[in-house]
Design an enzyme around this catalytic site. Structure first.
Site, PDB file in Angstrom:
ATOM      1  N   ARG A 110       0.836  -1.208   0.000  1.00  0.00           N
ATOM      2  CA  ARG A 110       0.000   0.000   0.000  1.00  0.00           C
ATOM      3  C   ARG A 110       0.862   1.244   0.000  1.00  0.00           C
ATOM      4  O   ARG A 110       0.453   2.290   0.498  1.00  0.00           O
ATOM      5  CB  ARG A 110      -0.913  -0.004   1.208  1.00  0.00           C
ATOM      6  CG  ARG A 110      -0.131  -0.170   2.493  1.00  0.00           C
ATOM      7  CD  ARG A 110      -0.843   0.442   3.608  1.00  0.00           C
ATOM      8  NE  ARG A 110      -0.253  -0.018   4.859  1.00  0.00           N
ATOM      9  CZ  ARG A 110      -0.770   0.239   6.008  1.00  0.00           C
ATOM     10  NH1 ARG A 110      -1.866   0.934   6.073  1.00  0.00           N
ATOM     11  NH2 ARG A 110      -0.190  -0.192   7.090  1.00  0.00           N
ATOM     12  N   ASP A 131      10.983  -7.091   8.005  1.00  0.00           N
ATOM     13  CA  ASP A 131      10.603  -6.167   6.926  1.00  0.00           C
ATOM     14  C   ASP A 131      10.351  -4.765   7.470  1.00  0.00           C
ATOM     15  O   ASP A 131      10.111  -3.835   6.702  1.00  0.00           O
ATOM     16  CB  ASP A 131       9.351  -6.674   6.192  1.00  0.00           C
ATOM     17  CG  ASP A 131       8.182  -6.923   7.131  1.00  0.00           C
ATOM     18  OD1 ASP A 131       8.338  -7.714   8.069  1.00  0.00           O
ATOM     19  OD2 ASP A 131       7.117  -6.315   6.928  1.00  0.00           O
ATOM     20  N   ASN A 132      10.407  -4.598   8.786  1.00  0.00           N
ATOM     21  CA  ASN A 132      10.256  -3.266   9.377  1.00  0.00           C
ATOM     22  C   ASN A 132      11.556  -2.801  10.019  1.00  0.00           C
ATOM     23  O   ASN A 132      11.541  -1.954  10.904  1.00  0.00           O
ATOM     24  CB  ASN A 132       9.125  -3.263  10.416  1.00  0.00           C
ATOM     25  CG  ASN A 132       7.756  -3.383   9.759  1.00  0.00           C
ATOM     26  OD1 ASN A 132       7.588  -3.044   8.594  1.00  0.00           O
ATOM     27  ND2 ASN A 132       6.778  -3.855  10.510  1.00  0.00           N
TER      28      ASN A 132
END
Ligand code: AMP
Ligand code: MG
Length: 473
Positions: A89, A245-246
């Site tokens: 997104r 992934d963060n």
């Protein structure tokens, strides 16, 4: 003054991303623009407020020079391997070259579906957009490496979250880059050695130019993350979703989801409603960072040369995290109690205060800030333990030249308290942006007492405590 783009990520091979324009939205309305950051990027804030700019900030059209794409990545989410994630997104518009030559990613978060959206709608709503705006800008003002917020816009769309209608919004986010541990995992898992080597070279050029090859890169990321996590800890910050992934390889904080600063101190504090095991509790953050860095190390071993040597070097690099982190931790917590050059001999003193704070659930921020003006003891329901600690502390301070100045620079008066952030969101959704602007203004100088902002330094009353920050972003 318009933004000058030079899109080095878009010049990497096509398998690094999917070309993806932002999805158009019904009505773009500017909610907030960060004038200082706009100028930092070389843009005229007034030009960014023009209807044309507000349109592209929401996803309608593109600024000149943008080459929009969604980045591919993988990751471990709550320890579970997910071979394909990617920007589901968010759309990277490109890289802006600031007047001084610095390079920044400019990304729209909430810009619609991409090939990586899976079940998601690709959208964001106003609440989490404003939370990320306020908290990331506060982190920057607190001196913590972080992604920044350039603008927030509403889209005129209604989106659904947790069975409720919510106003759609887009955050324009600025970062050194959005490259994550998970980006490396994406290529390593596919045994794409050429892609991996290109990524290593790209990241060295952008973030760690002094690093010598993949081994040097790993060392640099380990050091950057050790510094970062120690800063989080010293502010009582809980990220909430430290998935691989963060975690950036630049060393910036990224993805403010169910994050929060602690009020009442307890090392096991967790805010995310989906983190039932306490994997990402405050006290667990350094171990998780080391675990994530071990994943990065495993990705890099194949491009670190002869295997046995590479494994040894990668292992040593990850093991250095502990020492680097502990040194940073000591420096920062030492400064919080006024020590300019703390040593290991000071650890019991620091730990002594933390355990008394834990025992009494004392407010993290105000207990430290109160050391400056002798109001700390008021944060302890039963101050006797604190008083005993303070006797030893005062004796230790006699060896310090200027503890007040040291503490003033290490202990903020204001943090984005969770209950105030929630109240700000509630007001914004009802059309009142005054609390948003007020929070931003006060948090822009968090170490500076501002008359009239006393309420923003208060911990929540029992009825104001936010029980859980949801992931429904
Ligand atoms: P996050 O927890 O925000 O770091 O997101 C984890 C993954 O889920 C990333 O690949 C996101 O792009 C994706 N994601 C999160 N929310 C949405 C959404 N509303 N639509 C599509 N993808 C999403
Ligand atoms: Mg993420």
């Amino acid at each position: 003054m318009t933004l000058r783009f030079d899109n080095s990520y878009a010049r990497l091979p096509g398998r690094f991303y999917a070309r993806q324009a932002p999805a158009p939205v019904p009505v773009a309305t500017l909610v907030a623009l960060n004038d200082d950051l706009a100028r930092r990027l070389g843009a005229d804030p007034e030009a960014l407020r023009s209807p044309d700019s507000v349109a592209w900030l929401a996803g309608n059209g593109l600024p000149d020079g943008a080459e929009p794409l969604a980045q591919a990545y993988a990751g471990h989410q709550f320890g579970g391997w997910v071979p394909q994630l990617g920007d589901g997104r968010a759309v990277l518009l490109g890289e802006v070259i600031a007047p001084d030559g610095a390079r920044f990613d400019l990304q729209l978060k909430g810009a619609g579906q991409t090939p990586y959206s899976r079940q998601g709608d690709g959208r964001a709503w106003l609440g989490p957009v404003l939370r990320e705006y306020v908290v990331s800008e506060a982190m920057a003002a607190l001196g913590v490496p972080t992604t920044r917020a350039l603008a927030a816009v509403t889209t005129g769309d209604t989106i659904w979250r947790d069975g409720q209608r919510r106003p759609g919004a887009v955050l324009a986010r600025v970062a050194a880059s959005h490259i994550r541990v998970g980006t490396f995992q994406y290529f390593a898992a596919r045994r794409d050695m050429e892609g991996l080597q290109l990524l290593v070279d790209h990241v060295i050029t952008r973030h760690h130019p002094q690093a010598d090859g993949a081994a040097g890169l790993l060392d640099a990321v380990v050091a950057a993350q050790a510094r970062l996590i120690a800063q989080w800890m010293a502010l009582g910050f809980i990220h909430g979703v430290m998935n691989t992934d963060n975690m950036t390889v630049s060393g910036e904080t990224i993805d403010y989801g169910p994050c929060a600063f602690m009020d009442a101190f307890h090392p096991d504090t967790v805010y995310s409603s989906i983190d039932r095991q306490g994997r990402y509790a405050w006290s667990n953050q350094p171990q998780i960072a080391a675990w994530n860095l071990a994943q990065l190390a495993m990705c890099l071993i194949p491009v670190m040369g002869e295997e046995a040597v590479a494994i040894e070097a990668a292992t040593a690099s990850v093991h250095r995290f502990k020492d680097l982190y502990e040194a940073e931790w000591l420096k920062r917590f030492g400064a919080k109690i006024g020590l300019a050059s703390p040593t290991a001999a000071d650890l019991p003193l620091i730990e002594g205060l933390l355990s008394e704070m834990t025992r009494q659930g004392a407010d993290f921020t105000n207990s430290f800030r109160g050391l400056i003006d002798d109001t700390a003891r008021g944060n302890f329901a039963d101050p006797s333990g604190f008083d005993a600690w303070a006797t030893g502390w005062r004796a230790r301070l006699e060896a310090e030249a200027d503890p007040q100045t040291v503490m003033r620079a290490a202990n903020p008066a204001y943090i984005p308290r969770n209950h105030q952030v929630e109240a700000m969101i509630e007001a914004a959704v009802a059309g009142d942006l005054a609390p948003f602007h007020r929070l931003n203004a006060v948090l822009a100088r968090p170490y500076h007492i501002r008359r009239g902002a006393e309420d923003l330094a208060l911990p929540p009353r029992p009825d104001q405590v936010v029980q859980a920050t949801f992931c429904g972003t």
